[in-house]
Design an enzyme around this catalytic site. Structure first.
Site, PDB file in Angstrom:
ATOM      1  N   GLU A   1      61.116  72.408 -44.548  1.00 16.58           N
ATOM      2  CA  GLU A   1      60.848  71.599 -43.357  1.00 16.58           C
ATOM      3  C   GLU A   1      60.673  72.497 -42.136  1.00 16.58           C
ATOM      4  O   GLU A   1      61.478  73.400 -41.898  1.00 16.58           O
ATOM      5  CB  GLU A   1      62.018  70.642 -43.143  1.00 16.58           C
ATOM      6  CG  GLU A   1      61.957  69.818 -41.884  1.00 16.58           C
ATOM      7  CD  GLU A   1      63.170  68.900 -41.746  1.00 16.58           C
ATOM      8  OE1 GLU A   1      63.312  68.285 -40.683  1.00 16.58           O
ATOM      9  OE2 GLU A   1      63.981  68.812 -42.697  1.00 16.58           O
TER      10      GLU A   1
ATOM     11  N   GLU B   1      61.802  68.528 -31.989  1.00 13.95           N
ATOM     12  CA  GLU B   1      62.827  67.483 -32.013  1.00 13.95           C
ATOM     13  C   GLU B   1      63.322  67.365 -30.586  1.00 13.95           C
ATOM     14  O   GLU B   1      63.870  68.322 -30.029  1.00 13.95           O
ATOM     15  CB  GLU B   1      63.959  67.856 -32.959  1.00 13.95           C
ATOM     16  CG  GLU B   1      63.527  67.869 -34.403  1.00 13.95           C
ATOM     17  CD  GLU B   1      64.717  67.806 -35.334  1.00 13.95           C
ATOM     18  OE1 GLU B   1      65.055  66.694 -35.778  1.00 13.95           O
ATOM     19  OE2 GLU B   1      65.312  68.864 -35.599  1.00 13.95           O
TER      20      GLU B   1
END
Length: 514
Positions: free
Chosen positions: A229, A234
């Protein structure tokens, strides 16, 4: 990322599966993006987005009877994994009215709380190459840029844009019992090896299912789904983080029980993936005035900004931002023996030494992670709240029993009492995130496409090689490293590039050694 719920408090009283039904039509919302060449020319690509299978209404193949209700399975339709997969199908999605997902041209907006027949919270979407295939990106040696508006995201929310090494067809070719495939958003995996997925590898996850104690709509099954990932973004309006997560196996693989590790298991580090990652959060690194709401911050999150992330062939990762026509490099960090603004091996080693932990290096670090970025990865865009840790790992002090004197504990200015999902959902139901203007191409290609304007409407710049002026008899000035800034309006740093690179103008405010 610490906590990425696969059912981000998703659609209430529904169910999910991996074959398709047609009580609700499935029409993917269109979304354009641009593919750029090394000369700086970008061409528009016609794409679309699809919502993850975990959000979908799932019911019996021969009726509208739910296979999953609240946070429990139907004992009749789903007595075991295999039978459940045969009995249940997932249906189409009403994107805007049910999930708060809308697109317009190159822009995607994801609403937080959407009230229709039932309440929906958040969404996870994938960029499509065709109606049945996810768009894949090979990040190594390239850069990825996008615009984002996080102005309406308070403490406790995460508007995320990231890549995972999931199968482009959603697992159809590997698992014959999965006939829904990418068209219906199947095949998800990430570095937390999520166990809240209803179906994995064409079978249900009902065996060993434990309903959540604090979320009426989710639970944890006996299996999880793991893969590498790359968290490009974020963020909310308070904090942002850039984080690679390697796995010892790059692509999607199933795991079992606490052997999955990650968020959903008692042994966080017991799996094949690194759940912590090597994160670059400017606030956590001590720069508390770089990113936040208002004009006192370098990047003002009340306004849209452009995020450009570059993946060097060495495995190192660079980042710069553009807002109001002005380019800002990732701020420098001083961490132990490390000094700079590039996420590389030295930085990740220093972060583990200063902040603790060894999960990133244990799983192979950037060397292992290059195996993911050198292959195809699928783009994910989501909005979610966190029933496990209230998003404190992103925007507050975490763990909450630490203090400001603990290295790495303070990640943002939010209170340790913030982010409780029930409160965030009731107080900020109209929150949303908007991603737009996605571009992808070789390093240096997306900053100013031919014929377009840099962000902020400045006149277009040209990609040219610029040699700084020299004075005969003077000593050479400082040298800028590969990928470092070497010029631009208001820039006063080194203008001479390291050997083998030249200073190239990407826009009037930013030139880079390439």
């Amino acid at each position: 990322m610490y906590r990425k719920l696969a059912v981000i408090s998703a659609f209430l009283a529904t169910a999910r599966a991996q074959s398709a039904c047609t009580l609700q039509s499935e029409t993917h919302p269109p979304l354009t993006w641009q593919k750029c060449s090394s000369g700086g020319t970008c061409t528009q690509q016609t794409g679309s987005v699809v919502i993850d299978a975990n959000w979908r209404w799932t019911h019996a193949t021969n009726s509208s009877t739910n296979c999953y209700d609240g946070n429990t399975w139907s004992s009749t339709l789903c007595p075991d994994n295999e039978t459940c997969a045969k009995n249940c199908c997932l249906d189409g999605a009403a994107y805007a009215s049910t999930y708060g997902v809308t697109t317009s041209g190159n822009s995607l907006s994801i609403g937080f709380v959407t009230q229709s027949a039932q309440k929906n919270v958040g969404a996870r979407l994938y960029l499509m190459a065709s109606d049945t295939t996810y768009q894949e990106f090979t990040l190594l040696g390239n850069e990825f840029s996008f615009d984002v508006d996080v102005s309406q995201l308070p403490c406790g929310l995460n508007g995320a844009l990231y890549f995972v090494s999931m199968d482009a067809d959603g697992g159809v070719s590997k698992y014959p019992t999965n006939t829904a495939g990418a068209k219906y958003g199947t095949g998800y995996c990430d570095s937390q090896c999520p166990r809240d997925l209803k179906f994995i590898n064409g079978q249900a996850n009902v065996e060993g299912w434990e309903p959540s104690s604090n979320n009426a709509n989710t639970g944890i099954g006996g299996h999880g789904s793991c893969c590498s990932e790359m968290d490009i973004w974020e963020a909310n309006s308070i904090s942002e983080a850039l984080t690679p997560h390697p796995c010892t196996t790059v692509g999607q693989e199933i795991c079992e029980g606490d052997g999955c590790g990650g968020t959903y298991s008692d042994n966080r580090y017991g799996g094949t993936c690194d759940p912590d990652g090597c994160d670059w959060n400017p606030y956590r690194l001590g720069n508390t005035s770089f990113y936040g709401p208002g004009s006192s911050f370098t990047l003002d999150t009340t306004k849209k900004l452009t995020v450009v992330t570059q993946f060097e062939t060495s495995g190192a990762i660079n980042r710069y931002y553009v807002q109001n026509g002005v380019t800002f490099q990732q701020p420098n960090a001083e961490l132990g023996s490390y000094s700079g603004n590039e996420l590389n091996d030295d930085y990740c080693t220093a972060e583990e030494a200063e902040f603790g932990g060894s999960s990133f290096s244990d799983k192979g670090g950037l060397t292992q992670f290059k195996k993911a970025t050198s292959g195809g990865m699928v783009l994910v865009m989501s909005l979610w709240d966190d029933y496990y840790a209230n998003m404190l790992w992103l925007d507050s002090t975490y763990p909450t029993n630490e203090t400001s004197s603990t290295p790495g504990a303070v990640r943002g200015s939010c209170s340790t009492s913030s982010g409780v999902p029930a409160q965030v959902e009731s107080q900020s139901p109209n929150a949303k995130v908007t991603f737009s203007n996605i571009k992808f191409g070789p390093i240096g290609s997306t900053g100013n496409p031919s014929g377009g304007n840099p962000p902020g409407g400045n006149p277009p710049g040209t990609t040219t090689t610029r040699r700084p002026a020299t004075t005969t008899g003077s000593s050479p000035g400082p040298t800028q490293s590969h990928y470092g800034q070497c010029g631009g309006i208001g820039y006063s740093g080194p203008t001479v590039c390291a050997s083998g690179t030249t200073c190239q103008v990407l826009n009037p405010y930013y030139s880079q050694c390439l």
